[in-house]
Design an enzyme around this catalytic site. Structure first.
Site, mmCIF file in Angstrom:
data_model
loop_
_atom_site.group_PDB
_atom_site.id
_atom_site.type_symbol
_atom_site.label_atom_id
_atom_site.label_comp_id
_atom_site.label_asym_id
_atom_site.label_seq_id
_atom_site.Cartn_x
_atom_site.Cartn_y
_atom_site.Cartn_z
ATOM 1 C CG HIS B 239 -1.829 1.298 1.052
ATOM 2 N ND1 HIS B 239 -2.864 1.416 0.168
ATOM 3 C CD2 HIS B 239 -1.701 2.508 1.634
ATOM 4 C CE1 HIS B 239 -3.352 2.645 0.227
ATOM 5 N NE2 HIS B 239 -2.666 3.324 1.116
ATOM 6 C CE1 TYR B 243 -1.693 8.476 -0.669
ATOM 7 C CE2 TYR B 243 -2.130 6.169 -0.177
ATOM 8 C CZ TYR B 243 -2.582 7.457 -0.408
ATOM 9 O OH TYR B 243 -3.913 7.722 -0.389
ATOM 10 C CG PHE B 391 -4.818 -0.743 -10.348
ATOM 11 C CD1 PHE B 391 -4.195 -0.913 -11.555
ATOM 12 C CD2 PHE B 391 -5.274 -1.866 -9.667
ATOM 13 C CE1 PHE B 391 -4.025 -2.164 -12.106
ATOM 14 C CE2 PHE B 391 -5.113 -3.127 -10.210
ATOM 15 C CZ PHE B 391 -4.488 -3.278 -11.442
ATOM 16 C CG HIS B 392 -5.603 0.556 -15.657
ATOM 17 N ND1 HIS B 392 -5.682 -0.631 -14.987
ATOM 18 C CD2 HIS B 392 -4.620 0.401 -16.583
ATOM 19 C CE1 HIS B 392 -4.793 -1.473 -15.484
ATOM 20 N NE2 HIS B 392 -4.130 -0.881 -16.451
ATOM 21 N NE ARG B 455 -6.343 -7.602 -10.108
ATOM 22 C CZ ARG B 455 -5.454 -7.062 -9.258
ATOM 23 N NH1 ARG B 455 -5.751 -6.934 -7.975
ATOM 24 N NH2 ARG B 455 -4.269 -6.664 -9.670
ATOM 25 N NE ARG B 456 -2.925 -10.010 -10.330
ATOM 26 C CZ ARG B 456 -2.146 -9.996 -9.262
ATOM 27 N NH1 ARG B 456 -2.355 -10.821 -8.291
ATOM 28 N NH2 ARG B 456 -1.147 -9.151 -9.186
HETATM 29 C C1 HEM Z 1 -2.124 0.746 -23.220
HETATM 30 C C2 HEM Z 1 -2.423 1.025 -21.983
HETATM 31 C C3 HEM Z 1 -2.896 -0.009 -21.004
HETATM 32 C C4 HEM Z 1 -3.746 -1.065 -21.211
HETATM 33 C C5 HEM Z 1 -4.459 -1.435 -22.503
HETATM 34 C C6 HEM Z 1 -3.840 -1.781 -19.961
HETATM 35 C C7 HEM Z 1 -4.622 -2.908 -19.767
HETATM 36 C C8 HEM Z 1 -4.620 -3.694 -18.634
HETATM 37 C C9 HEM Z 1 -5.475 -4.824 -18.375
HETATM 38 C C10 HEM Z 1 -6.549 -5.325 -19.316
HETATM 39 C C11 HEM Z 1 -5.137 -5.337 -17.165
HETATM 40 C C12 HEM Z 1 -5.783 -6.491 -16.420
HETATM 41 C C13 HEM Z 1 -5.621 -7.808 -17.002
HETATM 42 C C14 HEM Z 1 -6.129 -8.886 -16.101
HETATM 43 O O1 HEM Z 1 -6.345 -8.671 -14.893
HETATM 44 O O2 HEM Z 1 -6.304 -10.021 -16.598
HETATM 45 C C15 HEM Z 1 -4.063 -4.535 -16.649
HETATM 46 C C16 HEM Z 1 -3.444 -4.768 -15.446
HETATM 47 C C17 HEM Z 1 -2.515 -3.905 -14.881
HETATM 48 N N1 HEM Z 1 -2.087 -2.690 -15.392
HETATM 49 FE FE1 HEM Z 1 -2.569 -1.912 -17.200
HETATM 50 N N2 HEM Z 1 -3.063 -1.163 -19.019
HETATM 51 C C18 HEM Z 1 -2.477 -0.074 -19.622
HETATM 52 C C19 HEM Z 1 -1.619 0.832 -19.026
HETATM 53 C C20 HEM Z 1 -1.126 0.715 -17.742
HETATM 54 C C21 HEM Z 1 -0.290 1.678 -17.077
HETATM 55 C C22 HEM Z 1 0.205 2.987 -17.692
HETATM 56 C C23 HEM Z 1 -0.010 1.190 -15.833
HETATM 57 C C24 HEM Z 1 0.796 1.745 -14.692
HETATM 58 C C25 HEM Z 1 1.464 2.837 -14.683
HETATM 59 C C26 HEM Z 1 -0.668 -0.093 -15.727
HETATM 60 C C27 HEM Z 1 -0.585 -0.911 -14.632
HETATM 61 C C28 HEM Z 1 -1.190 -2.134 -14.504
HETATM 62 C C29 HEM Z 1 -1.008 -3.031 -13.391
HETATM 63 C C30 HEM Z 1 -0.101 -2.783 -12.174
HETATM 64 C C31 HEM Z 1 -1.831 -4.143 -13.628
HETATM 65 C C32 HEM Z 1 -2.032 -5.352 -12.706
HETATM 66 C C33 HEM Z 1 -1.325 -6.543 -13.173
HETATM 67 C C34 HEM Z 1 -1.698 -7.725 -12.322
HETATM 68 O O3 HEM Z 1 -2.875 -7.891 -11.979
HETATM 69 O O4 HEM Z 1 -0.783 -8.485 -11.985
HETATM 70 N N3 HEM Z 1 -1.344 -0.342 -16.895
HETATM 71 N N4 HEM Z 1 -3.773 -3.520 -17.555
HETATM 72 CU CU LIG Z 2 -3.970 0.027 -0.459
#
Ligand code: HEM
Ligand SMILES: [Cu+2]
Lengths: 41, 565
Positions: B239, B243, B391-392, B455-456
């Site tokens: 967490h 921050y 978180f997006h 998710r995931r």
């Molecule tokens: C093109 C831009 C982006 C797209 C299309 C996108 C799409 C996604 C999707 C669909 C997931 C979830 C997939 C799932 O849970 O099965 C995900 C997870 C995540 N995204 Fe993005 N995202 C984008 C940009 C970003 C950015 C800029 C960040 C952070 C600065 C970010 C951080 C994360 C994180 C930390 C996760 C979690 C991964 C996990 O559950 O292990 N994403 N994203």
């Molecule tokens: Cu938290």
């Protein structure tokens, strides 16, 4: 510029309402989810 | 110290800082740039992974057989959640300290470079494990999923490297303090030190998890791992991690934006107080990520819920202070009525527009966060794609878009080029595309999450379940929003290359605001790291001692490792 005019321009009313607006968004989202929660569980 | 002397010292600093340090020293600039380049390579590659994810989840696209969805998702989470953020932060903070407190000494700079290389070596090691499919354990590396030990070691090195980088920054700040005894510290330098302090205390948790639990276990030295303990240590860190991402964005909002719009920082004291509150409220709240975890006493989950909710205080202070900066400036420019000032803001300036969009996104992001953290309501959204939608808005827009907007002026400042008019317009397009793409993707994620979509998870019809068919149209919407975001990332990458290597030579400002003339002086207590540090540690000890004691005391046999990919 007259004194009167200055005092009507120099205020933070907009800031106050905008911050209330943020609070309102929080409350609306929360109450909506709470309602869903109560309906489901 | 008396109020009068404080006041005079405060004004002398503002002038002396203004005269002496306008530009980041070339040598410090190189250090900052090295970090920032790595960050943006991560954004580009992570963006590709994001695009693949939304396409797969729409149901009309299959990954080639040699890549698996969870490997892609690990790449995405590690590159964007850990690498983009940590590297950008260390680069931005190095530049920020150099700009606000003065050039690093050779020794400090050497420590900064050591930090960069240790982190980079760690990154390469972790990346190699992910690419060879030895570590598809997602960026939270939850046990009992077990990665190759080199993956854990690599991530640990990234953290050790960031400690060295922060050490250099803290040393520079302390040097300033010694040279300016009794004076109010430069706001940006102060904020950097708060963030580094937060980072150090938080990363101790994950360092213990990795070094004591995961590495011996993945090496086969011990067979079993205490899963609950490892997750609790992770979220003690996790967490505060959010921050650590957010505070540099706040630095830009509090310190840079006022200058960009031609206004003043509303209050130095308020900004410092809110940072100190974030410091004490960031760590002792990690249990709000573990509400559904059995084995933790509900009382302590509840206590940490209350602590979590206190974060509303510094958050609304920040919102108030930023609105006030905008309103005062807009009125100065002739804005009338309650909201007339709004139109007067510099909407064509990407240095303002991008972080502004980020701030707007942060409002619903904060609101959904309060739902997540409301102990019982968490049940509604836990592990659904709603959380990803949340978180997006916060990290992937509130934080990332602020960083992106800053990079467009920071890189040219550091390498002696200019952000041209056209590049500025392109940057504004990025902001608008990001806003549209994210509204669609994140909006669809929120709704699908409330309908129960997990998710995931890769695409699945869950055996033709009726509920799962409800999600499909929202997954298609996510693919549309995600594709728009990917286009934005392509433009960002092109712009970063442009301002790094091709933009015309010149001088780009590193904007640092001045504190409004009428604002009250900063009480010395707000800058006393010992006092706030003691409060922080005390609250952590209060919030975590009994839960961790219980977990260890009642620990079951533990789990062997699983490789489910
Ligand atoms: C093109 C831009 C982006 C797209 C299309 C996108 C799409 C996604 C999707 C669909 C997931 C979830 C997939 C799932 O849970 O099965 C995900 C997870 C995540 N995204 Fe993005 N995202 C984008 C940009 C970003 C950015 C800029 C960040 C952070 C600065 C970010 C951080 C994360 C994180 C930390 C996760 C979690 C991964 C996990 O559950 O292990 N994403 N994203
Ligand atoms: Cu938290």
């Amino acid at each position: 510029m007259t004194k009167q005019k200055k005092s009507s321009d120099d205020n933070l009313k907009g800031t106050l309402f905008a911050t209330f607006g943020v609070g309102l968004v929080i409350i609306i989202v929360w109450v909506y989810c709470f309602d869903l929660f109560i309906g489901r569980f | 110290m008396t109020t009068a002397t404080k006041e005079t010292t405060q004004s002398t600093i503002t002038t002396s800082v203004k005269e002496k340090i306008e530009k980041v020293d070339r040598r410090d600039a190189k250090l900052a740039l090295a970090h920032i380049y790595v960050a943006f390579i991560a954004l580009f590659l992570g963006g590709i992974a994001g695009l693949l994810q939304v396409l797969v989840r729409s149901g009309s696209f299959d990954l080639p057989s040699f890549i698996n969805y969870y490997q892609v998702l690990t790449v995405h989470g590690v590159l964007l959640g850990l690498v983009l953020t940590t590297f950008f932060i260390m680069g931005f903070q190095a530049a920020g300290v150099s700009r606000s407190c003065g050039t690093f000494t050779d020794k400090q700079r050497a420590i900064g470079w050591a930090g960069f290389w240790v982190s980079t070596v760690g990154l390469v090691a972790a990346a190699a494990m992910i690419l060879t499919n030895e570590a598809s354990v997602l960026y939270t590396f939850y046990a009992p999923l077990q990665a190759h030990w080199i993956y854990y070691l690599g991530l640990a090195l990234v953290i050790v490297g960031s400690w060295l980088s922060s050490l250099a920054q803290v040393m520079r700040f302390n040097q300033w303090r010694k040279e300016h005894k009794g004076q109010t510290t430069p706001l940006l330098g102060f904020m950097v030190v708060v963030n580094n302090f937060l980072w150090f205390v938080a990363t101790l948790g994950v360092a213990v998890e990795v070094l004591v639990q995961l590495i011996p276990w993945s090496l086969g030295l011990v067979e079993r791992v205490d899963v609950l303990l490892s997750r609790t240590l992770f979220w003690y860190f996790g967490h505060a991690l959010v921050y650590f991402w957010l505070l540099p964005a706040y630095m830009i909002w509090y310190v840079v934006i006022p200058k960009v719009i031609g206004g003043k920082i509303f209050s130095d004291a308020l900004a410092k107080l809110s940072f100190m509150l974030f410091l004490i409220l960031s760590v002792p709240v990690g249990l709000h990520h573990q509400f559904t975890e059995p084995g933790i006493d509900p009382l302590w989950k509840f206590i940490q819920t209350i602590l979590t909710m206190f974060v509303v205080v510094p958050s609304l202070m920040t919102a108030f202070s930023l609105f006030a900066t905008f309103e005062l400036r807009g009125r100065e420019l002739g804005g009338k009525g309650i909201f007339g000032w709004f139109k007067k803001l510099p909407w064509n300036d990407s240095r303002f527009l991008l972080p502004f969009i980020a701030m707007v996104a942060f409002i619903p992001g904060g609101a959904t966060g309060i739902v997540n953290a409301s102990y019982q309501l968490n049940e509604l959204v836990h592990n659904t794609i709603w959380v990803t939608g949340h978180f997006h808005l916060t990290v992937a827009t509130g934080v990332a878009l602020t960083y992106i907007g800053a990079a467009f002026w920071l890189i040219p400042h550091l390498n002696g080029r200019k952000l041209t008019k056209r590049a500025n317009s392109m940057a504004n397009c990025v902001g608008i595309l990001w806003a549209i793409g994210m509204a669609i993707m994140s909006g669809a994620m929120h709704v699908a999450g409330l309908l129960g979509a997990p998710r995931r998870s890769a695409y699945s019809t869950y055996g033709g379940s009726e509920q799962a068919t409800e999600w499909i149209s929202y997954q298609v919407a996510q693919a549309i929003g995600g594709s728009i975001l990917f286009i934005a990332i392509l433009i960002i990458t092109a712009l970063i290359i442009y301002v790094s290597f091709f933009a015309p030579k010149g001088e780009e400002e590193f904007p640092i605001g001045e504190v409004a003339a009428g604002s009250a002086p900063t009480p010395a207590i707000l800058e006393n790291f010992k006092v706030w540090g003691v409060i922080m540690i005390a609250v952590i000890i209060f919030a975590y001692t009994i839960p961790i004691f219980d977990i260890i005391n009642n620990s079951p046999l533990g789990s062997v490792g699983y490789k489910l990919w």
